[in-house]
Design a protein around this motif. Sequence first.
Motif, PDB file in Angstrom:
ATOM      1  N   VAL A  88      -2.133 -23.583  26.555  1.00  0.00           N
ATOM      2  CA  VAL A  88      -1.465 -25.440  25.535  1.00  0.00           C
ATOM      3  C   VAL A  88      -1.285 -24.776  24.553  1.00  0.00           C
ATOM      4  N   TYR A  89       0.069 -24.265  24.624  1.00  0.00           N
ATOM      5  CA  TYR A  89       0.750 -23.328  22.985  1.00  0.00           C
ATOM      6  C   TYR A  89       0.557 -23.874  22.082  1.00  0.00           C
ATOM      7  N   SER A  90       1.337 -25.048  22.824  1.00  0.00           N
ATOM      8  CA  SER A  90       1.654 -26.152  20.872  1.00  0.00           C
ATOM      9  C   SER A  90       0.226 -26.529  20.366  1.00  0.00           C
ATOM     10  N   ASP A  91      -1.482 -27.001  20.965  1.00  0.00           N
ATOM     11  CA  ASP A  91      -2.179 -26.900  20.018  1.00  0.00           C
ATOM     12  C   ASP A  91      -3.287 -25.480  20.214  1.00  0.00           C
ATOM     13  N   SER A  92      -2.122 -24.491  20.722  1.00  0.00           N
ATOM     14  CA  SER A  92      -2.861 -23.146  20.312  1.00  0.00           C
ATOM     15  C   SER A  92      -4.939 -23.452  21.168  1.00  0.00           C
ATOM     16  N   MET A  93      -4.410 -23.606  22.080  1.00  0.00           N
ATOM     17  CA  MET A  93      -5.650 -24.017  23.354  1.00  0.00           C
ATOM     18  C   MET A  93      -6.064 -23.350  24.439  1.00  0.00           C
ATOM     19  N   ALA A  94      -7.233 -22.565  25.229  1.00  0.00           N
ATOM     20  CA  ALA A  94      -6.856 -22.567  25.976  1.00  0.00           C
ATOM     21  C   ALA A  94      -8.177 -23.477  27.332  1.00  0.00           C
ATOM     22  N   VAL A  95      -7.694 -23.767  27.999  1.00  0.00           N
ATOM     23  CA  VAL A  95      -8.573 -24.338  28.902  1.00  0.00           C
ATOM     24  C   VAL A  95      -8.700 -24.246  29.966  1.00  0.00           C
ATOM     25  N   LEU A  96      -9.977 -24.174  30.274  1.00  0.00           N
ATOM     26  CA  LEU A  96     -10.697 -23.408  31.393  1.00  0.00           C
ATOM     27  C   LEU A  96     -11.769 -24.441  32.056  1.00  0.00           C
ATOM     28  N   GLY A  97     -11.455 -24.701  33.385  1.00  0.00           N
ATOM     29  CA  GLY A  97     -12.089 -25.994  34.074  1.00  0.00           C
ATOM     30  C   GLY A  97     -12.404 -24.950  35.738  1.00  0.00           C
ATOM     31  N   PRO A  98     -12.774 -25.387  36.783  1.00  0.00           N
ATOM     32  CA  PRO A  98     -12.782 -25.030  37.874  1.00  0.00           C
ATOM     33  C   PRO A  98     -12.057 -24.850  38.504  1.00  0.00           C
ATOM     34  N   LEU A  99     -11.835 -24.097  39.335  1.00  0.00           N
ATOM     35  CA  LEU A  99     -10.586 -23.538  40.376  1.00  0.00           C
ATOM     36  C   LEU A  99      -9.773 -24.292  40.431  1.00  0.00           C
ATOM     37  N   SER A 100      -8.972 -24.546  40.309  1.00  0.00           N
ATOM     38  CA  SER A 100      -8.358 -25.893  41.525  1.00  0.00           C
ATOM     39  C   SER A 100      -7.598 -26.020  42.899  1.00  0.00           C
ATOM     40  N   TYR A 101      -7.093 -27.161  43.364  1.00  0.00           N
ATOM     41  CA  TYR A 101      -7.039 -26.875  45.010  1.00  0.00           C
ATOM     42  C   TYR A 101      -6.231 -25.718  45.085  1.00  0.00           C
ATOM     43  N   ASN A 102      -5.091 -26.060  44.181  1.00  0.00           N
ATOM     44  CA  ASN A 102      -4.146 -25.685  43.984  1.00  0.00           C
ATOM     45  C   ASN A 102      -3.315 -24.245  43.413  1.00  0.00           C
ATOM     46  N   ALA A 103      -2.949 -23.401  43.677  1.00  0.00           N
ATOM     47  CA  ALA A 103      -2.979 -22.239  43.274  1.00  0.00           C
ATOM     48  C   ALA A 103      -0.950 -22.626  42.220  1.00  0.00           C
ATOM     49  N   GLU A 104      -1.104 -22.444  41.024  1.00  0.00           N
ATOM     50  CA  GLU A 104      -0.185 -22.583  39.878  1.00  0.00           C
ATOM     51  C   GLU A 104       0.557 -22.052  39.274  1.00  0.00           C
ATOM     52  N   PRO A 105       1.852 -21.690  39.229  1.00  0.00           N
ATOM     53  CA  PRO A 105       2.594 -20.679  38.570  1.00  0.00           C
ATOM     54  C   PRO A 105       2.426 -20.583  36.862  1.00  0.00           C
ATOM     55  N   HIS A 106       1.928 -21.028  36.205  1.00  0.00           N
ATOM     56  CA  HIS A 106       1.599 -21.091  34.863  1.00  0.00           C
ATOM     57  C   HIS A 106      -0.014 -21.353  34.734  1.00  0.00           C
ATOM     58  N   SER A 107      -0.726 -21.569  35.752  1.00  0.00           N
ATOM     59  CA  SER A 107      -2.293 -20.910  34.917  1.00  0.00           C
ATOM     60  C   SER A 107      -2.577 -19.657  36.260  1.00  0.00           C
ATOM     61  N   TYR A 108      -3.561 -19.695  35.767  1.00  0.00           N
ATOM     62  CA  TYR A 108      -4.460 -17.759  36.168  1.00  0.00           C
ATOM     63  C   TYR A 108      -5.908 -17.832  36.486  1.00  0.00           C
ATOM     64  N   ASP A 109      -5.730 -17.945  38.022  1.00  0.00           N
ATOM     65  CA  ASP A 109      -6.936 -18.045  38.950  1.00  0.00           C
ATOM     66  C   ASP A 109      -7.926 -16.624  38.021  1.00  0.00           C
ATOM     67  N   LEU A 110      -9.616 -16.626  37.678  1.00  0.00           N
ATOM     68  CA  LEU A 110     -10.385 -15.680  37.520  1.00  0.00           C
ATOM     69  C   LEU A 110     -11.288 -15.843  37.648  1.00  0.00           C
TER      70      LEU A 110
END
Length: 71
Positions: free
Chosen positions: A22-44
């Motif tokens: 979340v660039y506007s808030d200078s924040m990185a949000v890390l959570g459980p693997l999302s159900y769908n792959a999103e173009p603006h997120s990263y799976d780790l």
Amino acid sequence: MIQRPCSKVSCNEEAEATLTYVYSDSMAVLGPLSYNAEPHSYDLCARHAERLSVPLGWQVVRHVVLGHEQS
């Protein structure tokens, strides 16, 4: 069951978490693997999710699923 590889270059491990910035808030949000792959997120994978570092002044929000133990 969702199966996707880690987004890190040359890592062949299975992804376990999804990272979103979340660039506007200078924040990185890390959570459980999302159900769908999103173009603006990263799976780790677990190793890369744990080693996550962000720029100075940024904050990391880690969402965990209740009932799952962290190692």
